[in-house]
Design an enzyme around this catalytic site. Structure first.
Site, PDB file in Angstrom:
ATOM      1  N   CYS A   1       7.967  30.927  22.946  1.00  0.00           N
ATOM      2  CA  CYS A   1       6.627  30.361  23.214  1.00  0.00           C
ATOM      3  C   CYS A   1       5.870  31.667  24.301  1.00  0.00           C
ATOM      4  O   CYS A   1       4.577  31.273  24.443  1.00  0.00           O
ATOM      5  CB  CYS A   1       6.486  29.291  23.881  1.00  0.00           C
ATOM      6  SG  CYS A   1       7.199  28.024  22.608  1.00  0.00           S
TER       7      CYS A   1
ATOM      8  N   ASN B   1       2.636  22.276  18.685  1.00  0.00           N
ATOM      9  CA  ASN B   1       3.140  23.491  19.660  1.00  0.00           C
ATOM     10  C   ASN B   1       3.575  24.408  18.330  1.00  0.00           C
ATOM     11  O   ASN B   1       4.475  24.429  17.597  1.00  0.00           O
ATOM     12  CB  ASN B   1       4.562  23.070  20.367  1.00  0.00           C
ATOM     13  CG  ASN B   1       4.775  24.241  20.734  1.00  0.00           C
ATOM     14  OD1 ASN B   1       4.715  25.488  20.744  1.00  0.00           O
ATOM     15  ND2 ASN B   1       6.106  23.938  21.681  1.00  0.00           N
TER      16      ASN B   1
ATOM     17  N   HIS C   1       0.276  27.832  27.161  1.00  0.00           N
ATOM     18  CA  HIS C   1       0.678  27.562  25.928  1.00  0.00           C
ATOM     19  C   HIS C   1       0.577  26.024  25.533  1.00  0.00           C
ATOM     20  O   HIS C   1       0.615  25.273  26.384  1.00  0.00           O
ATOM     21  CB  HIS C   1       2.089  27.677  26.449  1.00  0.00           C
ATOM     22  CG  HIS C   1       3.173  27.170  25.275  1.00  0.00           C
ATOM     23  ND1 HIS C   1       2.943  27.351  23.840  1.00  0.00           N
ATOM     24  CD2 HIS C   1       4.321  26.774  25.167  1.00  0.00           C
ATOM     25  CE1 HIS C   1       3.917  26.897  22.997  1.00  0.00           C
ATOM     26  NE2 HIS C   1       4.831  26.414  23.759  1.00  0.00           N
TER      27      HIS C   1
END
Ligand code: COA
EC number: 2.3.1.180
Length: 333
Positions: free
Chosen positions: A122, A289, A258
């Site tokens: 990520c 996500n 993020h």
């Protein structure tokens, strides 16, 4: 000793354009509830997520990347032929070799651009952005395409209560090129491999091949440990990136962390004492996500909706499997 000519780069680099692609299929929490014992209310209150997008067979890693990149290249006002390097960050391209970046570079119509994939979970977008800035400044590429792309639906165990609702698919891309003034600040980045077990693939592919397990490998995580690390350690990293860029929270226009969990976002906003005037990306609500794709997707949406504007000063921070992280301050394209 022979004298080697130095390479000719540019004093600074900036993000010139951004583009995103979200798969056509929208998957609301109700679909997730078909395979786990949970509730829409629990998922929304614990993660902020209402829905995510899942890719169909045609929406491959390359196809989604090409869509997002086409928009980023148009937004930057350049042609694909001017791109000197393509960097793709992904953990969900299931062909080990060759790098998917080479196919993307070819299909976009670049002229033999350098092309390679990176694996930085990520934090992948921030890692790619840092490499791109380096290439422009050093002179090895005039324009660099940085793509974050994931099909995490394929790496999700839909019967795992801890992760089934978290992940989504999509692609985000930016074009990085020369700038007359600093527009990408110093990167604060690193890794904490002693915590590599907290987010990981359940088993190596070979265990699946050899019949050691029958369930296809998926991403698993120790939710609470990751949550605590993100909340406490990543706010410090974000502050370091602001300090390194010489920017105070009062000078900041936009915060694009993020998109992992809205509670992590809220906590960082609080710890960093961001004023109400700062626009905060909350794309996680409808995108979930998407790992390496999450920051450029969120950036693209904020600009498209007018919540952020070109020239705004934004703090971006990615963090995840490794554990790895990367934060920097950028001027929005
Ligand atoms: C995954 C996450 C949302 C879970 O939230 P949490 O508040 O930590 O939840 P916990 O795992 O502590 O579980 C709390 C309770 O909810 C239950 N629970 C867990 N998953 C559930 C689900 N899907 N639905 C309903 N209840 C659930 C647990 O069994 C536990 O019950 P108990 O208190 O009776 O034991 C959260 O940990 C998280 O977001 N972590 C970080 C995720 C992340 O950022 N990952 C990627 C980084 S790149």
């Amino acid at each position: 000793m022979a004298k080697i000519k130095p390479s000719k780069g540019h004093p600074y680099a900036r993000i010139l354009g951004v583009g995103g692609y979200r798969p056509v299929r929208v998957v609301p929490n109700e679909v997730i509830l078909e395979t786990i014992d949970s509730s829409d209310e629990w998922i929304r209150s614990r993660s902020g997520i209402e829905s995510r997008h899942w890719a169909n067979d045609e929406e491959t890693v390359a196809a989604m990347s090409i869509e997002a990149s086409g928009k980023a290249i148009a937004d930057a006002g350049i042609s694909a032929g001017q791109i000197g390097a393509v960097v793709v960050s992904t953990v969900s391209h299931f062909k080990q070799t060759p790098a998917v970046a080479t196919e993307i570079a070819d299909r976009l119509g670049t002229h033999k651009a350098a092309a390679f994939d990176i694996s930085a979970g990520c934090a992948g977008f921030g890692y790619g952005l840092t490499l791109a800035k380096g290439m422009v400044v050093e002179g090895s590429a005039e324009y660099v395409l940085v793509i974050g792309v994931e099909r995490l639906s394929e790496l999700t165990d839909l019967e795992d209560r801890a992760t089934a609702f978290l992940f989504g698919d999509g692609a985000g891309a930016v074009v990085v090129g020369p700038s007359a003034e600093p527009a990408i600040g110093p990167t604060v980045w690193g890794s904490e491999g002693d915590k590599s077990d907290t987010i990981k693939q359940t088993v190596p592919w070979t265990d699946y091949r050899d019949g050691v397990v029958t369930r296809f490998p998926a991403i698993t995580q120790e939710g609470q440990a990751v949550f605590r690390w993100a909340v406490f350690e990543m706010a410090k990293v974000a502050k370091e990136a602001l300090d390194a860029a010489g920017i105070t929270v009062d000078e900041l226009d936009v915060f694009i962390p993020h998109q992992a969990n809205e509670r992590i976002i809220d906590s960082m906003v609080k710890t960093l004492k961001l004023p109400e005037s700062v626009t905060v990306a909350r794309d996680v609500r409808t995108t979930g996500n998407t790992s390496a794709a999450s920051i450029p997707l969120a950036m693209e949406r904020l600009l498209a909706t007018g919540e952020a504007k070109s020239g705004d000063t934004a703090l971006v921070i990615g963090f995840g499997a490794g554990l790895v992280y990367a934060a920097t301050v950028v001027t929005l394209p």
